[in-house]
Design an enzyme around this catalytic site. Structure first.
Site, PDB file in Angstrom:
ATOM      1  CG  HIS A   1      -1.840   1.084   1.380  1.00 19.77           C
ATOM      2  ND1 HIS A   1      -1.476   2.303   1.922  1.00 19.77           N
ATOM      3  CD2 HIS A   1      -3.125   1.206   1.015  1.00 19.77           C
ATOM      4  CE1 HIS A   1      -2.509   3.115   1.882  1.00 19.77           C
ATOM      5  NE2 HIS A   1      -3.532   2.479   1.337  1.00 19.77           N
TER       6      HIS A   1
ATOM      7  CB  VAL B   1       0.976   4.594   4.193  1.00 17.89           C
ATOM      8  CG1 VAL B   1       0.035   5.732   3.843  1.00 17.89           C
ATOM      9  CG2 VAL B   1       0.210   3.349   4.624  1.00 17.89           C
ATOM     10  CE  LYS B   2       0.973  -1.342   5.738  1.00 17.70           C
ATOM     11  NZ  LYS B   2      -0.323  -0.738   5.457  1.00 17.70           N
ATOM     12  CG  ASN B   3       8.604   0.007   5.438  1.00 14.34           C
ATOM     13  OD1 ASN B   3       8.009   0.995   5.886  1.00 14.34           O
ATOM     14  ND2 ASN B   3       9.186  -0.874   6.226  1.00 14.34           N
TER      15      ASN B   3
END
Ligand SMILES: Cc1ncc(COP(=O)(O)O)c(C=O)c1O
Length: 395
Positions: A194, A196-198
């Site tokens: 997603h 917002v993930k790393n």
């Protein structure tokens, strides 16, 4: 020149523009890669997806990586591949996003919550032991904010009771534990891509495993449970049959191209996250009434979130703290409303507020501050200034 008064109490906001709490970093490198994929023969699942899977498998040091449409669908497939089903109990943490529990609920198994270790904010192995019954089939620990759960102890519990473990590593891509990539631990681990993930593929997820049979099951379920290599396929090449209730969780080469380009920048992403965290730690360790994220102990996490706890002595409660940050145009978020507060889990499984006191105590104080590689040094300074100014005002 900003005033000494926080914006919530009548001062000027520290920033004019809203700063989100998380988000992607996209450069020409990613854009070029996606355009190249778009010009290829496949824009659905093709060779770029395979290349992305191979690269992740290599990075984590496992034999198989199976890309899916999201972390949620990856957890669904992992639960099914594990063989969870009606009558089974699957133990997981209440301090997580709802999808973690869906590794159980999508398969009609029962999610059983066990309270957290408040230091790590991840599931407490002793609480897990207390929740084991003869129906317990699996464990789904979650590496909160990227900080690993107590992997050693949890694997010991799994061994004692012959449980399948699915690590929800959606927050933890790119980190290591005892020098080993997070996600390499048995039986399966799940990542989310997603924005917002790393690292991101827009939407996307992945299951990684060393187990050949689980990988085969995951691949089949991802694509209609279709047997493309059934007897008769050779003489009648159109002949392919579905052998169970599968899904279409296929990802596209476009997403995989984005993912591959992001992996080229993984080290830079981690360095930038670490830099921001170091600046936050330095500033906030000075404020006694804010608890900064836990010591990473035996790991080198790639933190997805910087989650602090606002103690009563800070001078305001969490809701007021969040309002104060929003008034400064600093985006903050709370991860997460505990699962046993959600009407779905209450109605289906009988959970109530009050069931998990340690989770609730931590939840009442949690706030995630902005953390993402595209933040500028000025953005970081704005977050620090906002909190320091609020603290001075409330002291
Ligand atoms: C811990 C955790 N598990 C699972 C998920 C689900 O991932 P996705 O949004 O890719 O479906 C998320 C995403 O928010 C998450 O934070």
């Amino acid at each position: 020149m900003t005033t000494e008064k926080p914006a919530l109490y009548g001062g000027e906001p520290i920033r004019d523009e809203v700063l989100g709490y998380g988000g992607q970093s996209i450069t020409d490198h990613e854009k070029d890669a996606v355009v190249e994929a778009l010009e290829g023969d496949y824009i659905t699942r093709g060779p770029t997806v395979e290349a992305f899977e191979d690269r992740v498998a290599d990075l984590i040091g496992v034999d198989h990586a199976v890309a899916t449409t999201s972390g949620t669908t990856a957890l669904h497939l992992a639960g099914e591949a594990a063989g969870f089903g009606p009558g089974d109990e699957v133990i997981t943490t209440p301090l997580t996003f709802v999808s973690t529990a869906h590794a159980a609920t999508y398969t009609d198994a029962t999610p059983v919550f066990a309270d957290i270790d408040p230091h790590r904010r991840t599931i407490d192995p002793d609480a897990v032991r207390d929740r084991i019954t003869e129906d317990t089939a699996g464990l789904v620990p979650m590496h909160y904010a990227g900080h690993p759960a107590d992997i050693d102890e949890l694997l010991e519990v799994a061994d004692e009771h012959d449980l399948t473990v699915i690590w929800d590593a959606c927050h933890a891509f790119g980190g290591t534990w005892r020098g080993e990539p997070i996600g390499a631990q048995r039986d399966m681990a799940v990542f989310s891509f997603h924005p917002v993930k790393n690292v991101t593929t827009g939407e996307g997820g992945m299951v990684v495993t060393d187990d050949d049979d689980l990988a085969e099951r995951l691949r089949r379920l991802r694509s209609f449970d279709m047997n493309y290599d059934v007897d008769g396929h050779e003489s009648e090449p159109w002949y392919q049959v579905t052998e169970g209730l599968g899904y279409n969780y296929n990802v596209t080469d476009l997403q995989a191209a984005l993912g591959l380009a992001q992996l080229d920048r993984l080290e830079a992403f981690k360095d930038r996250r670490d830099e921001i965290i170091a600046r936050y730690d330095e500033a906030f360790n000075e404020i006694d009434d804010l608890r900064t994220p836990p010591d990473p102990l035996e790991s080198d996490p790639m933190y997805h979130l910087y989650a602090i706890e606002v103690d009563e002595e800070f001078g305001c409660d969490r809701a007021e703290f969040v309002d104060a940050m929003h008034a400064e145009n600093v985006g903050v978020q709370v991860h997460y409303v505990p699962l046993h507060y959600h009407p779905f889990f209450q109605a289906e499984f009988g959970y109530e507020r009050g069931d998990f006191p340690r989770t609730e105590r931590v939840y009442d104080r949690l706030v995630s501050l902005p953390l993402f590689p595209a933040m500028s040094d000025d953005d970081v300074a704005d977050v620090i200034d906002s909190i320091e100014r609020l603290h001075r005002h409330l002291e």
